[in-house]
Design an enzyme around this catalytic site. Structure first.
Site, PDB file in Angstrom:
ATOM      1  N   CYS A 156     -18.158  60.848  81.520  1.00 52.68           N
ATOM      2  CA  CYS A 156     -18.639  60.919  82.902  1.00 52.68           C
ATOM      3  C   CYS A 156     -18.816  59.504  83.464  1.00 52.68           C
ATOM      4  O   CYS A 156     -17.822  58.852  83.759  1.00 52.68           O
ATOM      5  CB  CYS A 156     -19.908  61.758  82.976  1.00 52.68           C
ATOM      6  SG  CYS A 156     -20.109  62.508  84.591  1.00 52.68           S
ATOM      7  N   GLU A 206     -20.017  67.066  75.132  1.00 48.96           N
ATOM      8  CA  GLU A 206     -21.119  67.175  74.168  1.00 48.96           C
ATOM      9  C   GLU A 206     -21.883  68.492  74.280  1.00 48.96           C
ATOM     10  O   GLU A 206     -22.474  68.958  73.312  1.00 48.96           O
ATOM     11  CB  GLU A 206     -22.088  65.983  74.309  1.00 48.96           C
ATOM     12  CG  GLU A 206     -22.929  65.915  75.580  1.00 48.96           C
ATOM     13  CD  GLU A 206     -22.257  65.192  76.744  1.00 48.96           C
ATOM     14  OE1 GLU A 206     -21.009  65.206  76.814  1.00 48.96           O
ATOM     15  OE2 GLU A 206     -22.987  64.640  77.590  1.00 48.96           O
ATOM     16  N   HIS A 238     -18.420  66.702  80.366  1.00 50.79           N
ATOM     17  CA  HIS A 238     -19.388  66.445  79.276  1.00 50.79           C
ATOM     18  C   HIS A 238     -19.076  67.333  78.068  1.00 50.79           C
ATOM     19  O   HIS A 238     -19.642  68.414  77.932  1.00 50.79           O
ATOM     20  CB  HIS A 238     -20.808  66.743  79.765  1.00 50.79           C
ATOM     21  CG  HIS A 238     -21.335  65.741  80.718  1.00 50.79           C
ATOM     22  ND1 HIS A 238     -22.069  64.645  80.318  1.00 50.79           N
ATOM     23  CD2 HIS A 238     -21.234  65.663  82.057  1.00 50.79           C
ATOM     24  CE1 HIS A 238     -22.398  63.933  81.385  1.00 50.79           C
ATOM     25  NE2 HIS A 238     -21.909  64.525  82.447  1.00 50.79           N
TER      26      HIS A 238
HETATM   27  N1  GLN Z   1     -23.354  58.808  88.457  1.00 49.95           N
HETATM   28  C1  GLN Z   1     -22.045  59.324  88.237  1.00 49.95           C
HETATM   29  C2  GLN Z   1     -21.694  60.427  89.220  1.00 49.95           C
HETATM   30  O1  GLN Z   1     -22.559  61.033  89.808  1.00 49.95           O
HETATM   31  C3  GLN Z   1     -21.897  59.825  86.817  1.00 49.95           C
HETATM   32  C4  GLN Z   1     -22.695  61.048  86.535  1.00 49.95           C
HETATM   33  C5  GLN Z   1     -22.806  61.341  85.065  1.00 49.95           C
HETATM   34  O2  GLN Z   1     -22.515  60.494  84.245  1.00 49.95           O
HETATM   35  N2  GLN Z   1     -23.290  62.515  84.736  1.00 49.95           N
HETATM   36  O3  GLN Z   1     -20.557  60.714  89.405  1.00 49.95           O
END
Ligand code: GLN
Length: 542
Positions: A387, A517, A515
């Protein structure tokens, strides 16, 4: 069959109630029963999504895009039952819907009160989970907080009513307490006695006690606890401190016959327990050899709960690869304003075999993460971005390979001339913070010849998202022409979901916008985590 087990906690927080509830779920599943897990959180936030990691730890995201308590992650790692928005009940949600119904005139002129309206709402939400699947056998409801807290009273009252309404064979109370050790190794039962007294004040007599203690409790101590608490002697269990892994807890409870006692109390006949999956985890744990050192470079590194699913996924990947995964959790600000990244991360410093930049929000520490990514790329160390970690990989490439020194995400630098990461189109007019990101499961299509394709062995995969920003499509050509590989897209090809460093220059640099994980399990690690650790082992061996 629809039966209910309410799990509450006493004495203090952080006793491992979530792991205990999950382990009970695992034991009942091992008997062939269908189990659903529910978490009741007494806070007024509607969900965990708006809370800082310092307040709350990780936000666990479900397939349907609910931003929930991290305990749902424990449930997902220990049990098989479906988890969705319905499995996470907060005071905020309960009041929000009761107040909405009141405004709609649904209460027909009644004075709306905590009892019965709030408690009815809680009960109806628990029953919704119970009735969602026709084959459901047992719902385990973990009540957050500690008995005696003002906030948790409506949840305990709802539990009391349900135990009364469903009858003793259909609904039981499991209470987790602490047996502290004082000077000279003496174990003290008094806090447990008081905790059960506080439970009795709420009208609930615990049927089963699980006592968290530094060591296994001996017979006289168990008898004493039973005598003071009206709990049968054979229903007093120990959850001892263990120095292996939390995945041993189901076995620890099984050895004490916790599942047998639950089934007897609830009048359930079941097949013999099949504990092979948990044996297999412990066998893999014991036979690990050697180590790889992974630097997790992010923010909020001083609290363990922020990235609990991520650390779990690394651990699972270590089990599968037969290696100890040693974690160095480094606050990325430690790398900012310094030119000696290699002294910190390399042979003479932390001696890292791989870098993982996890998800995160906000400007602080970003440049440190970019330095860590640059170090991994230049030193040919495996890099895994998740992310924010993917957005960092894009920024690093743009700044250091394309030489756009001001390249940035519009999250951190709204006026950058090279906004290589920018707001998702549907986010542009979003005003509310809560529940408005790109959330939940969606399809990703992997490109042939990519690390991600090799890891999953599948072109189409489903993973969960939680972000507002994305790879900026306007730079696709310049990025690919300079060698960056766009390795996966969403199903209509409009969003880049995975990027990789050129395979001919670098052994394993891969970052994803989702994600992975959240879906990793001890016996079934997330494919990308597994391959990342495998790449670290390979590079370490040279
Ligand atoms: N801050 C970034 C976004 O909103 C990454 C978000 C995250 O890593 N969950 O896109």
């Amino acid at each position: 069959m629809n039966k209910f087990i309410f799990v509450s906690g006493g004495v203090c927080s952080s006793l491992g109630k979530g792991v205990a509830a999950s382990s009970i779920g695992a034991l009942l599943e091992s008997r062939g029963l269908n189990v659903r897990m529910v978490k009741c959180d007494p806070y007024i936030n509607v969900d965990a999504g708006t809370m800082s990691p310092y307040q709350h730890g990780e936000v666990y995201v479900t397939d349907d895009g609910a931003e929930t308590d991290l305990d749902l992650g424990n449930y997902a790692r220990f049990t098989k039952g479906r988890l969705s928005l319905a499995n996470s009940i907060t005071t905020g949600q309960v009041y929000e819907s009761v107040i909405r119904k009141e405004r709609e005139g649904k209460y027909l002129g009644k004075c709306v009160q905590v009892i019965p309206h709030i408690t009815d709402e809680i009960k109806s939400r628990i029953l919704t989970v119970a009735n969602e699947d026709t084959d459901n056998d047992i719902v385990i409801i973990e009540i957050g907080g500690t008995v005696g807290d003002i906030e948790s009273i409506p949840f305990l009252e709802a539990a009391r009513q349900m135990i009364h309404e469903q009858g003793k064979k259909n609904a039981i109370s499991v209470h987790l307490t602490l047996i502290p050790e004082v000077a000279c190794g003496e174990l003290k039962t008094k806090p447990t006695q008081h905790s059960v007294k506080t439970m009795l004040e709420t009208g609930i007599q615990p049927d089963i006690l699980i006592c968290r203690s530094p060591v296994m409790l001996d017979e006289p101590t168990c008898r004493k606890i039973a005598q003071f608490t009206n709990v049968d002697r054979d229903a007093v269990f120990t959850s001892p401190d263990i120095n292996t892994t939390i995945y041993q807890i189901p076995m620890v409870f099984f050895d004490q016959k916790l599942d047998e006692v639950i089934l007897r109390k609830m009048g359930i006949e079941s097949r013999h327990a099949d504990m092979r999956p948990w044996h297999s985890v412990m066998e893999k744990f014991a036979s690990r050899q050697g180590k790889v050192r992974i630097g997790v470079i992010g923010k909020y590194m001083d609290i363990n709960d922020t990235y609990i699913s991520l650390y779990a996924a690394l651990f699972h990947a270590g089990l599968e690869n037969g290696v100890n995964v040693e974690l160095e959790k480094l606050d990325s600000s430690a790398l900012e304003d310094k030119d000696n990244t290699d002294d910190i991360l390399g042979k003479n410093g932390l001696n890292l075999d791989g870098i993982l930049v996890p998800g995160g929000f906000g400007q602080r520490g970003i440049n440190g993460m970019v330095k860590a990514a640059a170090w991994a790329r230049e030193n040919k160390k495996p890099y895994f971005g998740i992310c924010l970690g993917m957005q960092i990989m894009v920024i690093e490439w743009a700044r250091n390979v394309l030489k756009w020194t001001d390249a940035d995400s519009t999250e951190f630098s709204p006026d950058s001339k090279h906004p290589v990461v920018s707001l998702l189109v549907e986010q542009v007019n979003v005003k509310n913070y809560g529940g408005t990101m790109r959330l939940g499961a969606s399809e990703t299509v992997n490109e042939e010849g990519s690390h991600i394709m090799a890891a999953y062995g599948n072109e189409k995969i489903i993973e969960r998202h939680r972000h507002r920003y994305e790879f900026s499509n306007q730079y696709r050509n310049e990025m690919t022409n300079s060698g960056l590989k766009l390795a996966a897209f969403n199903s209509d090809g409009s969003l880049v979901e995975c990027i990789e460093w050129p395979h001919e220059d670098h052994p394993w640099g891969c970052a994803v916008q989702f994600h992975p994980e959240y879906k990793s399990k001890p016996n079934k690690p997330s494919p990308l985590f597994k391959d990342f650790i495998a790449a670290c082992i390979k590079e370490q061996k040279g």
